[in-house]
Each structure stands twice: as C-alpha cells, then as structure tokens.
Design an enzyme around this catalytic site. Structure first.
Site, short mmCIF file in Angstrom:
data_model
loop_
_atom_site.label_atom_id
_atom_site.label_comp_id
_atom_site.label_asym_id
_atom_site.label_seq_id
_atom_site.Cartn_x
_atom_site.Cartn_y
_atom_site.Cartn_z
CD GLU A 1 -1.82 -2.33 1.10
OE1 GLU A 1 -0.64 -2.79 1.89
OE2 GLU A 1 -2.75 -3.19 0.87
CG HIS B 1 -11.62 -7.72 5.93
ND1 HIS B 1 -11.16 -8.45 6.70
CD2 HIS B 1 -10.80 -7.72 4.63
CE1 HIS B 1 -9.96 -9.24 6.10
NE2 HIS B 1 -10.10 -8.60 4.86
#
Length: 337
Positions: free
Chosen positions: A60, A129
């Site tokens: 990321e 999540h």
C-alpha cells in the site's frame, strides 16, 4: 439515465475520466485482470490497456508513493486500496507526501491523485475489514475527504475528484455497494435499480466537492450523516414518525458548513450519526461546528450516535453497528427535549 449499482457507477466514472484524459491511470492490487476485489475496475484493463490500468505489488505504501510521484510529473492516478483497513502502511505517503506537496513546493508541484478505499462494516468482515478511518484524513491539512452514499453521487464525485488538482481520499461504504442499506440486516436488501439515487446520467457530470445534499427534508431535528448512516437515519425517522431533516454531508473536507447551519437554525435540534468509533470521530468536529455557529438557536443538546469504542467485533457486528433502533431512540430523545 441508467440504473446502476454503486459499483457500476464507480466503474463508469473511471471510464468517463479515462476517455476524457489520457493522463488518468488506474492501479492497485488486482485492479487489472481481476477487476478489483469488488469489481469496481472490471474491464478497464481490457478497454484502456495495461499501461493505463495495471496491477501493483502488495504494498500500500508503494501504491500511494508511486501515485504521488506520477501526479507530481503530470499524470492523474486513481488508485485502489482493497479495504480501508489496509491503508495504514500508506498513511505516511498520504499525509507526509501527497497532502503537503503543494505547500512544500510553494505551488511548483501538486498531487492530483485519488485514493479509493472501501470502508465501513455490515458484511461480517470483522475487525480487519470493517473500519471507518475517515477522521484520520479529515485531520490532515491538504487532503480532501469524500464519503459517498449512493450511485449518483459516487459517479459525479469520483469524476470531480479525479479532475481535482489536489489529493482526494475517496471512501466507499461497501454495505451500500449494491443497495441503500437501512440497517436491518435481517431483511432483504432493496437494490439500487429500485431507488431514485440509483439512476445515473450517462457520460460526464460532476458534483461540487464541498456541497452537502438534503436527503430528506424536515422540521423537527437535523440529522448530520454520511455514507451508510444516511439510509439508517432515514429508516429511523420513518419508523419513529419524526419529521427529521437528514443532511448527507458527502464531503467531510471541505465541509458544507452553510447547509448545516441553515438546517440547524431551522429545526433547533441536531443529531450526529456515523459508523466510526465515538471518541475523536468526525462527529466531534460536527458538534463543535454546530455549537460555534448555532448555540443560541439550539433547543436541546447535540447528541451523537456512533460505533462503540472497540475494534469492530465480528460476532457482535449488529450490536456495534448504529442501527435504526439506536438512532431512532436518540432522535426521539432529542425531539422530546
């Protein structure tokens, strides 16, 4: 006009932006051949080639760092982080590089990039999540932060974000990807094809970054909401029979303060709802803004309904999620004072 899910509207926004400007590039983990974890980029690589839509390594920080460099030298990257929960390795690149580039270079460079992230819970994703980290971005000068709640806004705001000359964090509540979730997890979902905000114009259009939308007009209490909680607030108002004015903030930075103030001065009451944890959440900023601007018009204390101050619990997701029962109780209490 075409009825679309929010996934389809986001994909269509990419297509429109990439057709209009060959400097727009899309990359991230699995966004190319696979089309993204939620298929928001499906078909882009086939249509525009693997030099404009391509997969990145699982990094990321590398995704956003590369995007900053590309943006500084003239491209307009729109990158995807698979889940907002994964953005923490990239946070330094967003905060220390993208947000500051214009100021650090005295305007010689800008960072016209978009970082898209699915956010929020309601899909049994557990603590890794389901997070809603919007407040982490709103605290950073130099960033714009958008949270969308429906397909129409998603397409218009994403195109506006891609065309913006400064970095934009674009948060997509995954619980409303396929329909306007009302917080009742035990009921069938209503698809966007049966909702007015699922009607999306063909071709290019934009929505001004920094403009809120009155989702539901009313006179008894102003509800400030964004993302999934816009629909939860509507369900709560309908079930409680309260004439609530629900404002979908759409962009948290810049914030449409004028719309908020006008509504609170009309209703005299304010309820703030969001899915993120209560402490230091963006609701605190909203409360402070209303207090500063509307103190003498308020007829009751401002109330917040938010996620609990715990990691998002998998087993107790619907106790954590601020559903219509909890929002409705708060709404009723505020109106009764």
């Amino acid at each position: 006009m075409t009825a679309m899910t929010m996934i389809e509207a986001i994909r269509d926004a990419h297509v429109v932006a990439m057709e209009r400007d060959d400097k727009v590039v899309v990359f991230g983990e699995d966004v190319g051949y696979f089309g993204g974890v939620f298929r928001c980029t499906q078909g882009l690589q086939e249509r525009f080639g693997d030099h404009r839509c391509f997969d990145s390594p699982i990094s990321e920080a590398g995704i956003v760092g590369a995007a900053v460099g590309m943006a500084a030298y003239g491209l307009r990257p729109c990158v995807e982080i698979q889940f907002a929960d994964y953005m923490y390795p990239a946070y330094d690149q967003i905060v220390s590089e993208a947000a500051r580039l214009r100021h650090r270079s005295a305007g010689d460079f800008t960072a016209p990039l978009v970082v898209r992230m699915p956010t929020g819970g309601g899909i049994y994703g557990g603590q890794t999540h389901s997070q809603s980290p919007e407040a982490l971005f709103t605290h950073v000068a130099g960033l714009k932060t958008i949270v969308v709640s429906n397909p129409y806004d998603a397409k218009g705001l994403l195109i506006a974000a891609i065309e913006d000359d400064d970095p934009v964090v674009f948060l997509e509540p995954k619980r409303v990807y396929n329909g306007p979730f009302d917080g009742h997890h035990d009921r069938p979902i209503v698809p966007w094809s049966k909702h007015p905000l699922g009607e999306v114009p063909d071709g290019h259009y934009t929505i001004d970054i920094g403009s809120a939308r009155i989702h539901r007009a009313g006179d008894e209490v102003t509800v400030l909401a964004y993302g999934t909680l816009v629909h939860v607030a509507q369900a709560a108002a309908d079930e409680q029979g309260i004439d609530a004015e629900i404002i979908d903030l759409r962009t948290l930075v810049p914030l449409d303060v004028d719309s908020i103030v006008a509504s609170v001065r009309k209703t005299g009451r304010c309820l703030v709802v969001h899915e993120a944890t209560l402490t230091s959440g963006f609701g605190a900023e909203l409360c402070a803004t209303v207090q500063e601007r509307c103190l003498f018009e308020l007829e009751a204390p401002i109330v917040r309904v938010c996620g609990w101050d715990t990691p998002y619990p998998h087993a107790h997701e619907w106790s954590y999620f601020p559903g219509p029962a909890r929002v409705g109780r708060a709404m009723r209490d505020v109106v009764s004072q």
